[in-house]
Write a protein that holds these residues in place. Structure first.
Motif, PDB file in Angstrom:
ATOM      1  N   GLU A   1       0.822  -1.203   0.008  1.00  0.00           N
ATOM      2  CA  GLU A   1       0.033  -0.106  -0.101  1.00  0.00           C
ATOM      3  C   GLU A   1       0.843   1.279   0.040  1.00  0.00           C
ATOM      4  O   GLU A   1       0.669   2.162  -0.684  1.00  0.00           O
ATOM      5  CB  GLU A   1      -0.997  -0.025   1.337  1.00  0.00           C
ATOM      6  CG  GLU A   1      -2.189  -0.957   1.016  1.00  0.00           C
ATOM      7  CD  GLU A   1      -2.916  -0.979   2.364  1.00  0.00           C
ATOM      8  OE1 GLU A   1      -3.891  -1.333   2.313  1.00  0.00           O
ATOM      9  OE2 GLU A   1      -2.364  -0.692   3.591  1.00  0.00           O
TER      10      GLU A   1
ATOM     11  N   LYS B   1       2.145   2.153  -3.292  1.00  0.00           N
ATOM     12  CA  LYS B   1       1.015   3.090  -3.863  1.00  0.00           C
ATOM     13  C   LYS B   1       0.707   4.354  -3.636  1.00  0.00           C
ATOM     14  O   LYS B   1       0.578   5.255  -4.639  1.00  0.00           O
ATOM     15  CB  LYS B   1      -0.243   2.144  -4.140  1.00  0.00           C
ATOM     16  CG  LYS B   1      -0.304   0.487  -4.590  1.00  0.00           C
ATOM     17  CD  LYS B   1      -1.749  -0.017  -4.255  1.00  0.00           C
ATOM     18  CE  LYS B   1      -1.552  -1.534  -4.522  1.00  0.00           C
ATOM     19  NZ  LYS B   1      -2.832  -2.154  -4.136  1.00  0.00           N
ATOM     20  N   TYR B   2       0.927   4.666  -2.358  1.00  0.00           N
ATOM     21  CA  TYR B   2       0.338   5.856  -1.953  1.00  0.00           C
ATOM     22  C   TYR B   2       1.853   6.799  -2.506  1.00  0.00           C
ATOM     23  O   TYR B   2       1.521   7.991  -2.823  1.00  0.00           O
ATOM     24  CB  TYR B   2       0.374   5.797  -0.228  1.00  0.00           C
ATOM     25  CG  TYR B   2      -0.694   5.710   0.161  1.00  0.00           C
ATOM     26  CD1 TYR B   2      -1.756   6.377   0.257  1.00  0.00           C
ATOM     27  CD2 TYR B   2      -1.000   4.505   0.839  1.00  0.00           C
ATOM     28  CE1 TYR B   2      -2.779   6.256   0.692  1.00  0.00           C
ATOM     29  CE2 TYR B   2      -2.222   4.266   1.508  1.00  0.00           C
ATOM     30  CZ  TYR B   2      -3.292   5.169   1.404  1.00  0.00           C
ATOM     31  OH  TYR B   2      -4.566   4.879   1.772  1.00  0.00           O
TER      32      TYR B   2
ATOM     33  N   ILE C   1       1.009   7.501  -6.242  1.00  0.00           N
ATOM     34  CA  ILE C   1       0.097   8.698  -6.428  1.00  0.00           C
ATOM     35  C   ILE C   1       0.331   9.893  -5.813  1.00  0.00           C
ATOM     36  O   ILE C   1       0.057  11.193  -6.539  1.00  0.00           O
ATOM     37  CB  ILE C   1      -1.077   7.892  -5.602  1.00  0.00           C
ATOM     38  CG1 ILE C   1      -1.811   6.837  -6.089  1.00  0.00           C
ATOM     39  CG2 ILE C   1      -2.122   9.168  -5.388  1.00  0.00           C
ATOM     40  CD1 ILE C   1      -2.767   6.078  -5.093  1.00  0.00           C
TER      41      ILE C   1
ATOM     42  N   GLN D   1      -6.995   4.400 -13.397  1.00  0.00           N
ATOM     43  CA  GLN D   1      -7.890   3.864 -12.317  1.00  0.00           C
ATOM     44  C   GLN D   1      -8.088   4.675 -11.189  1.00  0.00           C
ATOM     45  O   GLN D   1      -9.098   5.049 -10.518  1.00  0.00           O
ATOM     46  CB  GLN D   1      -7.250   2.616 -11.785  1.00  0.00           C
ATOM     47  CG  GLN D   1      -8.370   1.909 -10.770  1.00  0.00           C
ATOM     48  CD  GLN D   1      -7.849   0.156 -10.553  1.00  0.00           C
ATOM     49  OE1 GLN D   1      -6.948  -0.280 -11.361  1.00  0.00           O
ATOM     50  NE2 GLN D   1      -8.105  -0.116  -9.558  1.00  0.00           N
ATOM     51  N   TRP D   2      -7.014   5.449 -10.682  1.00  0.00           N
ATOM     52  CA  TRP D   2      -7.112   6.292  -9.454  1.00  0.00           C
ATOM     53  C   TRP D   2      -7.786   7.598  -9.821  1.00  0.00           C
ATOM     54  O   TRP D   2      -8.742   7.731  -9.162  1.00  0.00           O
ATOM     55  CB  TRP D   2      -5.578   6.856  -9.339  1.00  0.00           C
ATOM     56  CG  TRP D   2      -5.566   7.937  -7.920  1.00  0.00           C
ATOM     57  CD1 TRP D   2      -5.444   9.168  -8.239  1.00  0.00           C
ATOM     58  CD2 TRP D   2      -5.841   7.556  -6.667  1.00  0.00           C
ATOM     59  NE1 TRP D   2      -5.445   9.816  -6.841  1.00  0.00           N
ATOM     60  CE2 TRP D   2      -5.833   8.747  -5.707  1.00  0.00           C
ATOM     61  CE3 TRP D   2      -6.085   6.324  -6.185  1.00  0.00           C
ATOM     62  CZ2 TRP D   2      -5.965   8.736  -4.534  1.00  0.00           C
ATOM     63  CZ3 TRP D   2      -6.346   6.330  -4.598  1.00  0.00           C
ATOM     64  CH2 TRP D   2      -6.427   7.477  -4.036  1.00  0.00           C
TER      65      TRP D   2
ATOM     66  N   SER E   1     -11.454   6.188  -9.720  1.00  0.00           N
ATOM     67  CA  SER E   1     -11.709   5.919  -8.441  1.00  0.00           C
ATOM     68  C   SER E   1     -12.373   7.197  -7.750  1.00  0.00           C
ATOM     69  O   SER E   1     -13.278   7.335  -7.006  1.00  0.00           O
ATOM     70  CB  SER E   1     -10.855   5.257  -7.722  1.00  0.00           C
ATOM     71  OG  SER E   1     -10.620   4.050  -8.187  1.00  0.00           O
TER      72      SER E   1
ATOM     73  N   LEU F   1     -10.881   6.781  -0.159  1.00  0.00           N
ATOM     74  CA  LEU F   1      -9.340   6.804  -0.656  1.00  0.00           C
ATOM     75  C   LEU F   1      -8.668   5.451  -0.272  1.00  0.00           C
ATOM     76  O   LEU F   1      -7.986   5.140  -1.326  1.00  0.00           O
ATOM     77  CB  LEU F   1      -8.599   8.144  -0.121  1.00  0.00           C
ATOM     78  CG  LEU F   1      -8.928   9.471  -0.603  1.00  0.00           C
ATOM     79  CD1 LEU F   1      -8.064  10.422   0.066  1.00  0.00           C
ATOM     80  CD2 LEU F   1      -9.050   9.541  -2.152  1.00  0.00           C
ATOM     81  N   ARG F   2      -8.990   5.195   0.989  1.00  0.00           N
ATOM     82  CA  ARG F   2      -8.020   4.037   1.385  1.00  0.00           C
ATOM     83  C   ARG F   2      -8.512   2.733   0.435  1.00  0.00           C
ATOM     84  O   ARG F   2      -7.539   2.091   0.156  1.00  0.00           O
ATOM     85  CB  ARG F   2      -8.418   3.595   2.692  1.00  0.00           C
ATOM     86  CG  ARG F   2      -7.683   4.533   3.718  1.00  0.00           C
ATOM     87  CD  ARG F   2      -8.187   4.290   5.158  1.00  0.00           C
ATOM     88  NE  ARG F   2      -7.963   5.443   6.044  1.00  0.00           N
ATOM     89  CZ  ARG F   2      -6.680   5.371   6.866  1.00  0.00           C
ATOM     90  NH1 ARG F   2      -5.771   4.327   6.635  1.00  0.00           N
ATOM     91  NH2 ARG F   2      -6.348   6.303   7.629  1.00  0.00           N
ATOM     92  N   LYS F   3      -9.714   2.696   0.278  1.00  0.00           N
ATOM     93  CA  LYS F   3     -10.261   1.562  -0.750  1.00  0.00           C
ATOM     94  C   LYS F   3      -9.581   1.611  -1.829  1.00  0.00           C
ATOM     95  O   LYS F   3      -9.363   0.817  -2.551  1.00  0.00           O
ATOM     96  CB  LYS F   3     -11.915   1.562  -0.339  1.00  0.00           C
ATOM     97  CG  LYS F   3     -12.653   0.326  -1.210  1.00  0.00           C
ATOM     98  CD  LYS F   3     -13.973   0.328  -0.802  1.00  0.00           C
ATOM     99  CE  LYS F   3     -14.719  -0.377  -1.684  1.00  0.00           C
ATOM    100  NZ  LYS F   3     -15.209   0.384  -2.897  1.00  0.00           N
ATOM    101  N   ALA F   4      -9.990   3.001  -2.562  1.00  0.00           N
ATOM    102  CA  ALA F   4      -9.280   3.080  -3.812  1.00  0.00           C
ATOM    103  C   ALA F   4      -7.814   2.547  -3.955  1.00  0.00           C
ATOM    104  O   ALA F   4      -7.496   2.006  -4.891  1.00  0.00           O
ATOM    105  CB  ALA F   4      -9.439   4.549  -4.181  1.00  0.00           C
ATOM    106  N   VAL F   5      -6.925   3.017  -2.944  1.00  0.00           N
ATOM    107  CA  VAL F   5      -5.534   2.542  -3.129  1.00  0.00           C
ATOM    108  C   VAL F   5      -5.301   0.936  -2.980  1.00  0.00           C
ATOM    109  O   VAL F   5      -4.825   0.558  -3.700  1.00  0.00           O
ATOM    110  CB  VAL F   5      -4.725   3.241  -1.870  1.00  0.00           C
ATOM    111  CG1 VAL F   5      -3.487   2.750  -1.627  1.00  0.00           C
ATOM    112  CG2 VAL F   5      -4.684   4.608  -1.978  1.00  0.00           C
ATOM    113  N   GLN F   6      -6.034   0.608  -1.993  1.00  0.00           N
ATOM    114  CA  GLN F   6      -6.379  -1.126  -1.959  1.00  0.00           C
ATOM    115  C   GLN F   6      -6.685  -1.422  -3.324  1.00  0.00           C
ATOM    116  O   GLN F   6      -5.873  -2.771  -3.594  1.00  0.00           O
ATOM    117  CB  GLN F   6      -7.123  -1.621  -0.934  1.00  0.00           C
ATOM    118  CG  GLN F   6      -6.581  -1.248   0.614  1.00  0.00           C
ATOM    119  CD  GLN F   6      -7.660  -1.581   1.559  1.00  0.00           C
ATOM    120  OE1 GLN F   6      -8.711  -1.910   1.243  1.00  0.00           O
ATOM    121  NE2 GLN F   6      -7.148  -1.339   2.841  1.00  0.00           N
ATOM    122  N   GLU F   7      -7.380  -1.210  -4.062  1.00  0.00           N
ATOM    123  CA  GLU F   7      -8.037  -1.734  -5.244  1.00  0.00           C
ATOM    124  C   GLU F   7      -7.011  -1.395  -6.433  1.00  0.00           C
ATOM    125  O   GLU F   7      -7.207  -2.147  -7.535  1.00  0.00           O
ATOM    126  CB  GLU F   7      -9.228  -1.186  -5.648  1.00  0.00           C
ATOM    127  CG  GLU F   7     -10.416  -1.685  -4.683  1.00  0.00           C
ATOM    128  CD  GLU F   7     -11.837  -1.205  -4.709  1.00  0.00           C
ATOM    129  OE1 GLU F   7     -12.523  -1.542  -4.287  1.00  0.00           O
ATOM    130  OE2 GLU F   7     -11.687  -0.001  -5.382  1.00  0.00           O
TER     131      GLU F   7
END
Lengths: 288, 288
Positions: A209, A212-213, A216, A263-264, A267, B268-274
């Protein structure tokens, strides 16, 4: 220190290095120099969680708006099984190059970062070289109105300690990340900060995670500031690995990079649509 | 212009106004004054879409870190059915108060904003008052090392034209938003910008969505900069309404405000996880 496993340097291509040498990075035209901080034209971030470290940096370097090039800002010093350091640099490229050259010279001779018994001492070693370069270059820079600007993020681990994350200032003093402040940024920090504030938790965020953060956060910065640009360098270091096995460079057309960008954004739009609609009562009275 | 429907002013409570008068807003201790831009200690945003305008502002004002207060930064000038102007101000409160006082005096007398035949002319009227206050105060400010700093966002509509959005600089010159650049910010802009860049599209974003984007943009800024704070003022203006019917003030404990904060962070957390997990190939060779 002639062990072939002892490595230091950056994953840059020879082409990039050649480019670096060809360009006079620090020649800013006078109108820029008064307000130019250098550090605003780069973005690097280090994230520390219980599971390890994520380090990421952009690669755009510029000396004025019309002199933009690619240069790796991520550097590593590794003694496998013993110590791993990743450095991210912002500020004047000429200054950070000098700091790295001095650090590498000592490291190859088994001194400096090769001997630092703790991460704190490693941060101090870097700070000392920053001060050394300050002694060499600062008076001449300030005489012509340039600020002495070099910031370093240090992430890594020395055997016997946990992994740690530091920021070393142009004055050489080190700042440590902490559980409550688990990430450090240098350069153009503001655009990429909100997503880190929302998401990064030392105890809960996994390394996957956190990676990914970091990506982003860099992508958000690139969208808003043209002086931050690809390729993007990423290192993921798991606690107690004592070597770097996961590193990636993302070019602009990297399929994964494109995929997370698309995708970001989708979302985020969906998340906004799903927020409750703002309700307005009767028009409130105006008091004057 | 004695029509009771002609209103100008801010939705602030008498308590807030009393507080305003009691505080010497501009007395910055000397260490701040050299670098203090004023504009970095506020956040206001105006969004223009095909459907209309969204204007939002925070309410924190400070003169140094230990002198923090609440003050409305949103002001309206309305002739129902004819013209609607909403102004958002950043910079030195003493300067923006002077500009507003002069604008209100003229408006009540049927001059200035009450007569401007177009939005461009309205922006010019505001610019003229900014220059007038500059003539009054700038020499004394600069003598003591303060910058003349007042920025205004103007959103609204004059009958016969479409709704428009302007930014007026401390020098008095106006900048217009455009379809490709459909939002304008003043003050501490960077934290709240990425979400606007990702989401706002002149032709596609509804007013309801734009209101949510504005609130999220302000919330992101508040989380990262303590000088930006609640309550938050919001106006939603639909094209050709020629009056303001949808305005809200969100206090810190407003249930809607809390709800979008919580839901946004979860999304946001869910979007990162996905997002797809970063894949690393074999460790890439180091070139040096």
């Amino acid at each position: 220190m002639k062990d072939p496993l002892v490595v230091c340097g950056c994953d840059e291509t020879p082409q990039v290095r050649k480019l670096q040498q060809a360009v006079s990075w620090d020649v800013l035209s006078p109108p820029f120099s008064a307000t130019f901080s250098g550090g605003d034209m780069t973005y690097c971030v280090g994230i520390m969680t219980r599971q390890g470290l994520v380090m990421a940096s952009d690669s755009r370097t510029n000396a004025g708006y019309d002199d933009v090039n690619v240069c790796c800002k991520m550097h590593r010093f590794v003694q496998p099984g013993e110590r791993v350091f990743t450095l991210l640099c912002s500020g004047s490229l000429s200054l950070s190059q000098s700091v790295l050259t001095l650090l590498e010279r000592d490291f190859q001779q088994g001194k400096g970062l090769a001997l630092a018994p703790t991460m704190y001492d490693a941060a101090r070693v870097i700070g000392e070289q920053i001060r050394q370069v300050s002694t060499l270059d600062r008076p001449a820079l300030e005489r012509d109105g340039y600020r002495y600007n070099v910031h370093v993020i240090l992430g890594g681990q020395v055997r016997g300690e946990t992994h740690q994350l530091y920021l070393i200032y142009p004055q050489g003093n080190p700042l440590s990340a902490a559980e409550e402040s688990p990430y450090l940024q240098i350069g153009e920090c503001k655009y990429g900060r909100p997503i880190l504030d929302r998401g990064i938790r030392y105890n809960r965020t996994s390394l996957e995670e956190a990676a990914k953060y970091a990506l982003i956060s860099i992508d958000s910065t690139m969208r808003s500031n043209v002086t931050v640009g690809p390729p993007i360098d990423l290192i993921v270091y798991g606690a107690d690995e004592f070597q770097i096995t996961r590193s990636r460079r993302f070019a602009t057309d990297d399929p994964y990079w494109r995929a997370i960008q698309v995708q970001w954004e989708q979302s985020l739009r969906k998340a906004v649509q799903e927020l409750p609609t703002v309700k307005f009562g009767e028009a409130e009275p105006l008091t004057r």
